[in-house]
Design a protein around this motif. Structure first.
Motif, PDB file in Angstrom:
ATOM      1  N   GLY A 151       0.905  -1.201  -0.347  1.00 49.73           N
ATOM      2  CA  GLY A 151      -0.127   0.384   0.150  1.00 49.73           C
ATOM      3  C   GLY A 151       0.720   1.161  -0.265  1.00 49.73           C
ATOM      4  O   GLY A 151       2.459   1.169   0.503  1.00 49.73           O
ATOM      5  N   GLN A 152       0.197   2.391  -0.292  1.00 46.79           N
ATOM      6  CA  GLN A 152       0.853   3.659   0.230  1.00 46.79           C
ATOM      7  C   GLN A 152       1.932   3.524   0.749  1.00 46.79           C
ATOM      8  O   GLN A 152       3.238   4.208   1.037  1.00 46.79           O
ATOM      9  N   MET A 153       1.375   3.494   2.551  1.00 48.68           N
ATOM     10  CA  MET A 153       2.846   3.407   3.544  1.00 48.68           C
ATOM     11  C   MET A 153       3.707   2.142   3.182  1.00 48.68           C
ATOM     12  O   MET A 153       5.177   2.730   3.912  1.00 48.68           O
ATOM     13  N   SER A 154       3.189   1.168   2.760  1.00 47.17           N
ATOM     14  CA  SER A 154       4.659   0.401   2.692  1.00 47.17           C
ATOM     15  C   SER A 154       5.337   0.455   1.837  1.00 47.17           C
ATOM     16  O   SER A 154       6.642   0.413   2.139  1.00 47.17           O
ATOM     17  N   PHE A 155       4.646   0.831   0.948  1.00 47.40           N
ATOM     18  CA  PHE A 155       5.644   1.240  -0.110  1.00 47.40           C
ATOM     19  C   PHE A 155       6.942   2.951   0.072  1.00 47.40           C
ATOM     20  O   PHE A 155       8.004   3.054   0.339  1.00 47.40           O
ATOM     21  N   HIS A 156       6.377   3.987   0.593  1.00 52.78           N
ATOM     22  CA  HIS A 156       6.959   5.193   1.983  1.00 52.78           C
ATOM     23  C   HIS A 156       7.356   5.082   2.641  1.00 52.78           C
ATOM     24  O   HIS A 156       8.486   5.944   3.205  1.00 52.78           O
ATOM     25  N   THR A 281       3.145  11.058  -3.021  1.00 49.46           N
ATOM     26  CA  THR A 281       4.000  10.862  -1.653  1.00 49.46           C
ATOM     27  C   THR A 281       1.986  11.305  -0.463  1.00 49.46           C
ATOM     28  O   THR A 281       1.364  11.994  -0.337  1.00 49.46           O
ATOM     29  N   PRO A 282       2.221  10.433  -0.213  1.00 47.21           N
ATOM     30  CA  PRO A 282       0.791  10.388   1.199  1.00 47.21           C
ATOM     31  C   PRO A 282       1.602  11.506   2.117  1.00 47.21           C
ATOM     32  O   PRO A 282       2.844  11.952   1.981  1.00 47.21           O
ATOM     33  N   ALA A 283       0.924  12.584   2.450  1.00 50.62           N
ATOM     34  CA  ALA A 283       0.521  13.337   2.902  1.00 50.62           C
ATOM     35  C   ALA A 283       1.342  13.249   4.449  1.00 50.62           C
ATOM     36  O   ALA A 283       2.677  14.178   4.777  1.00 50.62           O
ATOM     37  N   HIS A 284       1.498  12.813   4.692  1.00 53.57           N
ATOM     38  CA  HIS A 284       2.508  12.591   6.416  1.00 53.57           C
ATOM     39  C   HIS A 284       2.770  11.033   6.326  1.00 53.57           C
ATOM     40  O   HIS A 284       1.785  10.160   6.321  1.00 53.57           O
ATOM     41  N   ILE A 285       3.862  10.611   6.108  1.00 56.93           N
ATOM     42  CA  ILE A 285       4.229   9.288   6.492  1.00 56.93           C
ATOM     43  C   ILE A 285       4.858   9.181   7.880  1.00 56.93           C
ATOM     44  O   ILE A 285       5.789   9.703   8.134  1.00 56.93           O
ATOM     45  N   VAL A 286       3.816   8.262   8.755  1.00 56.73           N
ATOM     46  CA  VAL A 286       4.042   7.827   9.795  1.00 56.73           C
ATOM     47  C   VAL A 286       4.415   6.151   9.848  1.00 56.73           C
ATOM     48  O   VAL A 286       3.820   5.213   8.999  1.00 56.73           O
TER      49      VAL A 286
END
Lengths: 439, 280
Positions: A151-156, A281-286
């Motif tokens: 998913g987006q968080m996985s990747f980034h 890129t997601p707004a907040h990568i946490v």
């Protein structure tokens, strides 16, 4: 503690086997007869809880692998397919995803208990270090597992974390390229993360065996931190601790079940249900919650390499803790000053976790205008994390060594069976440990 | 590849430097009551059916739902589940709803591309043949797949509802580009297009125009077709689509909880009994 075995083979087959491979003897000595201090409280049940967590992760993980496709074009869809079309796939996948969080809940409590009761001190240094290695491997495993749904968080998240290794001079770039299997996070990265995510849990399992082995050589610490002196002090592991651990495991399972069945996505991040897209890129990568304190330490240092070193150093310092602690008293029950600093340490760790989830430049107290110090407003999460980071390291590197030399501990009981001192009036203040006790 | 690498490296650095822009926060979604909330919550089947109609007649012209198969509509907990047809492939509603939709296939004799009526085994067809076509038809924006949108947005169905009813005229001082639409619930940062006084307005701009209007969909059960009703129903439908096994999960959970509670009680009683003679 590792006294001679009291196992007596009962049947002919057991006698025959015992002379050839004493495996039943080993199981008996480990799980049945093992003498355990009778005063262990519920904080001691988390070892058993962690063993169950590891088993759940391995079993659910192996079933997930039967359905998961480790390819950037199919990984996300295959996870959705597990949730939708595989019989009880939703159960297996939610158990595995929430199981990771539960594993970290338990391991953090287990580590906290160690710190409070001084279980890492002699003669349990090796036991403690094996535990630290297990924790490090758990973090690596959890991180790589989080990448797999793609998913987006996985990747980034993978992009951010793997880029950190590039901060190391000379070798950094080569390590990053090796980890990526190319020049960016892509299909080769996913494939090697998948391979390693499958491998590491078995390495953890091996280390757990060593952890238990080391435990059975030196025996359990206990809440008063005084060595076992006599048979009066101990009870056999079974049935006393099998039933107590069993009860605690079941209570823990109730909490686990709440998350799996009623709130399975609350501990995750919504962005990870968006398929990975390198161009957005997601707004907040946490990271996941269990990494947030270390993420805050990473961001607290204004230099990239410095941040990476601080982050790894925050875990590295745990390995040398047995030699940083100069106090001969194990349990903080008898160290009121240390206890105070320890509770501040816990607060600092929670504050770090909180800061890790926030944008560094956001104000801690909204609306309060302050002044800029160096590179950021003083009323910002980045400065709060700097403060907490400072305390985190000061606790291990300054406070712990100094306190052991300067504090006056309370009188320590003579033995587990006599927790009330027989002659409190005759015990001079500060006379804590007779040499033969070694704390 | 190189450009991507540089961009990624820059991203990593930007994050490390902690220089993230303090973006404005969107408006908090309105909190609604849903039938599927709570440990005993179930989907409201009539609402799911209305929601499906909103998706089919409005949303599906731009949004794919590639993870949802027609058979899912007739599964337990689904909008057209009927206990008479435990196998959803036998469900006449499912068959009829599928047959209404044309899907792409190939002629098995000649290999030529053809269109044929869908069956229960087909997933919802995508409105665009590929990503470029989707972007081309929507001013460069790609309409996201709605299969899991309810899990992929903070606030879930509350957010979807709020977004759908939330379109308002932009406040004076906010420049909106042609093909863009202001919505206070949409996450974004309007700092660059704000020339007015005071705080930057909450929310962001998106390419999707307000999709719903009163009576745009006629509900078969006679429910009045307001924008709020349509939004609420389609949000419930999307919540089902994202978690089609929710009812199964919660009923399994109830049994698991009862089992665990009883076992915990028994083990606790054993614990008390075993330890009764040990001073500790």
């Amino acid at each position: 503690m590792s006294g001679h075995s009291t196992y007596e083979p009962k049947t002919g087959f057991e006698r025959w086997l015992d002379l050839r491979l004493p495996i039943v003897r080993m199981a008996y000595d480990t799980a049945i007869e093992f003498p355990t201090p009778k005063n262990l409280n519920y904080w001691w049940t988390f070892g058993g809880i962690l063993a169950i967590c590891l088993m759940i992760q391995i079993v659910t993980g192996i079933i997930l692998v039967m359905h998961y496709v480790p390819h950037v074009d199919h990984a996300f869809q295959s996870v959705e397919r597990i949730m939708r079309d595989v019989n009880y796939g939703w159960l297996i996948r939610y158990m595995h995803a929430n199981g990771a969080s539960m594993f970290f809940v338990a391991v953090y409590i287990h580590i906290t208990r160690n710190l409070y009761y001084g279980s890492y001190k002699a003669p349990r240094e090796v036991l403690w270090i094996i535990g630290c290695v297990i924790y490090l491997l758990m973090m690596a495993t959890a991180f790589m597992g989080y990448v797999l749904p793609w998913g987006q968080m996985s990747f980034h998240g993978a992009v951010v974390i793997t880029n950190l290794l590039g901060a190391f001079p000379i070798v950094g770039e080569s390590i990053t390229t090796l980890l990526w299997g190319g020049f960016a996070v892509d299909n080769p990265t996913l494939n090697r993360f998948f391979a390693l995510h499958y491998l590491l849990p078995f390495m953890i399992a091996g280390l757990v065996a060593m952890h238990i082995w080391a435990l059975h050589v030196v025996g359990n610490n206990n809440p008063i931190g005084v060595n076992v002196k006599s048979k009066e002090d101990v009870v056999p592991f079974h049935p006393y601790y099998t039933v107590k651990d069993g009860f605690a495991i079941l209570v823990f399972m109730l909490l686990f079940a709440y998350f799996v069945f009623y709130n399975p996505n609350i501990l995750g991040h919504a962005d990870n249900y968006i398929p990975a897209n390198p161009l957005v890129t997601p707004a907040h990568i946490v990271p996941e919650w269990y990494f947030l304190p270390f993420y805050a330490i990473l961001r607290a240092v204004p230099d990239k390499l410095g941040g990476v070193l601080a982050m790894f150093g925050a875990i590295g310092v745990l390995f040398v803790l047995p030699w940083l602690d100069t106090s001969k008293v194990r349990s903080m029950r008898y160290r009121p000053t240390a206890r105070l600093y320890f509770f501040i340490f816990l607060v600092a760790a929670v504050v770090l976790g909180f800061c890790g989830a926030k944008l560094p430049d956001d104000p801690v107290i909204p609306g309060l205008t302050s002044f800029t110090v160096i590179d950021a407003d003083l009323n910002s999460y980045v400065w709060l994390s700097r403060l907490a980071t400072l305390y985190y390291f000061a606790y291990f590197l300054v406070i712990t060594p100094l306190l052991g030399l300067t504090e006056t501990p309370l009188p320590v009981p003579d033995s587990i069976s006599a927790p009330v001192l027989s002659h409190p009036a005759t015990t001079p203040a500060g006379a804590v440990a007779s040499p033969e006790k070694k704390g | 590849m190189l450009r991507k690498g540089i961009a990624l490296a820059a991203l990593g650095l930007a994050l490390l430097a902690g220089s993230a822009q303090a973006a404005t926060h969107p408006k908090e979604p309105e909190k609604l009551q849903w039938s599927f909330e709570g440990p005993f919550g179930k989907f409201d089947q009539a609402q799911l059916q209305r929601g499906y109609k909103v998706y089919r007649e409005v949303c599906s012209s731009c949004h794919a739902m590639s993870q949802v198969y027609f058979r899912n509509l007739g599964q337990k907990g689904g909008p057209f589940y009927d206990s008479k047809y435990p196998n959803p492939n036998d469900n006449p509603y499912v068959k009829a709803l599928a047959a209404d939709i044309q899907v792409g296939d190939i002629d098995s004799e000649t290999g030529d591309p053809i269109q044929r009526p869908a069956t229960s085994a087909d997933h919802f067809p995508s409105p665009f043949p590929n990503e470029a076509a989707a972007r081309g038809a929507n001013g460069g924006a790609i309409p996201p797949d709605l299969s899991y949108i309810s899990k992929a947005r903070e606030g879930g169905p509350d957010y979807i509802y709020s977004l759908l009813i939330g379109y308002v005229n932009p406040p004076a001082g906010l420049t909106i580009q042609p093909g863009q639409h202001y919505n206070p619930y949409f996450p974004g940062d309007l700092t660059a297009s704000w020339t007015g006084k005071g705080h930057v307005p909450q929310g962001g701009v998106l390419a999707m125009p307000p999709p719903l209007s009163p009576d745009r969909v006629t509900f078969d059960d006679g429910t009045r077709s307001t924008v709020a009703q349509q939004s609420r129903d389609v949000a419930a439908f999307l919540a089902w689509a994202a978690e089609p096994k929710m009812e199964e999960r919660k009923s399994f959970g109830l049994a698991a909880m009862i089992y665990l509670l009883i076992l915990t009680g028994l083990v606790y009683a054993s614990y008390r009994r075993i330890w009764r003679n040990v001073a500790h």
